[in-house]
Design an enzyme around this catalytic site. Structure first.
Site, PDB file in Angstrom:
ATOM      1  N   SER A 151       0.852  -1.183   0.000  1.00 16.61           N
ATOM      2  CA  SER A 151       0.000   0.000   0.000  1.00 16.61           C
ATOM      3  C   SER A 151       0.884   1.227   0.000  1.00 16.61           C
ATOM      4  CB  SER A 151      -0.928   0.016   1.210  1.00 16.61           C
ATOM      5  OG  SER A 151      -0.179   0.257   2.368  1.00 16.61           O
ATOM      6  N   GLY A 153       1.912   2.969  -2.287  1.00 13.68           N
ATOM      7  CA  GLY A 153       2.886   3.012  -3.383  1.00 13.68           C
ATOM      8  C   GLY A 153       4.132   2.168  -3.157  1.00 13.68           C
ATOM      9  N   GLU A 258     -11.404   4.021  -5.231  1.00  9.87           N
ATOM     10  CA  GLU A 258     -10.528   4.859  -6.054  1.00  9.87           C
ATOM     11  C   GLU A 258     -10.814   4.668  -7.544  1.00  9.87           C
ATOM     12  OE1 GLU A 258      -6.343   4.295  -5.058  1.00  9.87           O
ATOM     13  OE2 GLU A 258      -6.882   3.898  -2.990  1.00  9.87           O
ATOM     14  N   GLU A 270      -8.935   0.632  -7.229  1.00  8.85           N
ATOM     15  CA  GLU A 270      -8.892  -0.270  -6.071  1.00  8.85           C
ATOM     16  C   GLU A 270      -9.787   0.315  -4.983  1.00  8.85           C
ATOM     17  OE1 GLU A 270      -5.193  -0.483  -3.977  1.00  8.85           O
ATOM     18  OE2 GLU A 270      -5.068   1.666  -3.760  1.00  8.85           O
ATOM     19  N   ASP A 277      -6.716   7.375   3.274  1.00 10.44           N
ATOM     20  CA  ASP A 277      -5.800   8.476   3.631  1.00 10.44           C
ATOM     21  C   ASP A 277      -6.204   9.798   2.962  1.00 10.44           C
ATOM     22  OD1 ASP A 277      -4.918   7.590   1.126  1.00 10.44           O
ATOM     23  OD2 ASP A 277      -2.843   7.216   1.741  1.00 10.44           O
ATOM     24  N   THR A 278      -6.596   9.754   1.692  1.00 11.31           N
ATOM     25  CA  THR A 278      -6.995  11.004   1.022  1.00 11.31           C
ATOM     26  C   THR A 278      -8.234  11.615   1.678  1.00 11.31           C
ATOM     27  OG1 THR A 278      -8.371   9.870  -0.610  1.00 11.31           O
ATOM     28  CG2 THR A 278      -6.069  10.209  -1.205  1.00 11.31           C
ATOM     29  N   ARG A 359       4.853   9.357   6.242  1.00 18.56           N
ATOM     30  CA  ARG A 359       3.929  10.450   6.514  1.00 18.56           C
ATOM     31  C   ARG A 359       3.890  10.704   8.018  1.00 18.56           C
ATOM     32  NH1 ARG A 359      -1.348   8.436   5.288  1.00 18.56           N
ATOM     33  NH2 ARG A 359      -0.674   8.201   3.161  1.00 18.56           N
TER      34      ARG A 359
END
Ligand SMILES: Nc1ncnc2c1ncn2[C@@H]1O[C@H](COP(=O)(O)OP(=O)(O)OP(=O)(O)O)[C@@H](O)[C@H]1O
Ligand SMILES: NCC(=O)N[C@@H]1O[C@H](COP(=O)([O-])[O-])[C@@H](O)[C@H]1O
Ligand SMILES: [Mg+2]
Length: 391
Positions: A151, A153, A258, A270, A277-278, A359
């Site tokens: 996940s 990326g 998404e 997906e 998170d977004t 993050r």
């Protein structure tokens, strides 16, 4: 004494905001993750440290704390144990099937494309370098190569040449989670924009939040904003597809679905059967936010309305190296980006160590348009500096 006992499997920033919502409603929160001091543990009633892929440890934690709901917060969990626990009567959010299918890209992609007929990019799965090269030849270049289990990326490459594909396979396998050296080779979609459609499965039916736009770099999100301006037909199609997949997965809770948007088309990518998170932008953009919505859906509480307060954005604060001794500067300057009518807020996750691109926090801004909210959130994030001690 408590409304319900909730056990989080994964206790990062999303879990912490969910936990805050749960604590406000008087729930007992048990936070689990692979390391001590994880963000949600900071606000939990109790915590357990173990690898979520360790089925025996997972079962032991469940039997010890006897949660009313087991709530996955990360992708990589021992789903076989979750399915067994569900079979024994424990409640897994949104359902063991949803968690099992979405943990692996092969599971959810085949389910969405083949069983449900959603629109997706062309794709193949490969289990060796040579298979990946053959798959890329069929699909065409450039293509995107990702481990089936990962996940944010991790292990992802956009390959432009056959040589890249070979390297990308090795990189994906080296950076995957779990133990299956399998990758997805996907057609590269030349999209106009991408969105997350937060979709809530409640006991009274499906609800949608206004679409969230986002920009990704190296497979991880940098800014998100709401509402995302996309063609009406694309939104209609995204809603139709989200409803279909969320209903098929079953259970109650929020899902981050998404899509790539190209012209009037919404191409399914997906989904996460949990807050996205977004969707942290909803901490400032809407009421209830995505965490409160997840909680209400899980507990079967009413959601009479979802109000967009105004165009808003979030921007991430990333570390640039590995360290366990660091501090933050610039919080005052960051919050000073706010102005009357354009509030700016900040979350620092207080993770105990940094890694390159980990993050560490997020800024939130509301403004007269999504564009200016993004500009303010980015400006505020740029003012928060992580200082690495001793360097
Ligand atoms: N086939 C594709 N074509 C074009 N861009 C892509 C493709 N697949 C992925 N991307 C880009 O990479 C980003 C991350 O991909 P994806 O969502 O599949 O990975 P992830 O690791 O699951 O990320 P997260 O966990 O943050 O959602 C996408 O949001 C998109 O920007
Ligand atoms: N795209 C999924 C996502 O954003 N998940 C969020 O990141 C945390 C892991 O962070 P870490 O890798 O820094 O520990 C997870 O626990 C979750 O809150
Ligand atoms: Mg994604």
């Amino acid at each position: 004494m408590y409304l319900a006992t909730l056990m989080l499997l994964g206790s990062g920033e999303l879990g912490r905001e969910f936990g805050i919502a749960a604590k406000r409603l008087g729930c007992r929160l048990i936070a689990c993750d692979r390391y001590a001091g994880a963000p949600a543990m900071q606000i939990a009633d109790a915590s357990e440290v173990f690898a979520m892929l360790d089925g025996a440890a997972l079962r032991a934690a469940v039997e010890k704390h006897k949660p009313d709901f087991i709530i996955p917060e990360i992708e990589a969990i021992d789903t076989a144990t979750l399915a067994q626990l569900e079979g024994e009567g424990w409640r897994v959010v949104p359902s063991a099937k949803a968690v099992q299918l979405t943990m692996n890209r092969d599971g959810i992609r085949d389910f969405a494309a083949r069983e449900l007929g959603l629109v997706t990019s062309k794709y193949r799965f490969s289990e060796s370098r040579d298979e990946a090269i053959a798959a890329a030849e069929e699909i065409g270049l450039p293509c995107v190569i990702k481990p089936v289990m990962s996940s944010s990326g991790k292990g992802q490459t956009v390959a432009k040449t056959a040589q890249d594909v070979g390297k990308a396979y090795g990189y994906a396998v080296a950076n995957m989670r779990g133990d299956r050296p399998r990758v997805i080779v996907e057609e590269f979609v030349e999209f106009d924009s991408e969105i997350t459609l937060l979709t809530i499965a409640t006991k009274d039916g499906i609800l949608f939040c206004p679409p969230i736009g986002h920009r990704q770099e190296a497979g991880d999100y940098r800014e998100s904003w709401q509402p995302a301006g996309i063609p009406r037909e694309a939104l209609h199609s995204a809603r139709h597809q989200s409803r279909k997949v969320v209903e098929a997965l079953g259970g109650h809770g929020i899902f981050g679905v998404e899509f790539f948007v190209r012209g009037d088309q919404a191409i399914f990518s997906e989904l996460s059967p949990r807050p996205h998170d977004t969707g942290m932008v909803t901490l400032i953009s809407q009421a209830p936010n995505e965490f409160e919505l997840h909680l209400r859906a899980i507990l079967g509480l009413p959601i009479p309305s979802i109000e967009l307060i105004g165009p808003s954005a979030s921007a991430v604060i990333l570390a640039d190296r590995e360290s366990d001794s660091f501090h933050y500067e610039g919080v005052e300057e960051a919050l000073a980006v706010g102005a009357p009518g354009s509030p700016v807020d900040l979350r620092i996750f207080a993770k105990p160590n940094t890694l390159k691109n980990r993050r560490m926090g997020v800024t939130l801004a509301r403004a007269e348009s999504a564009e200016s909210a993004v500009a303010r959130a980015v400006a505020a994030a740029g003012r928060v500096r992580i200082r690495y001690d001793g360097k």
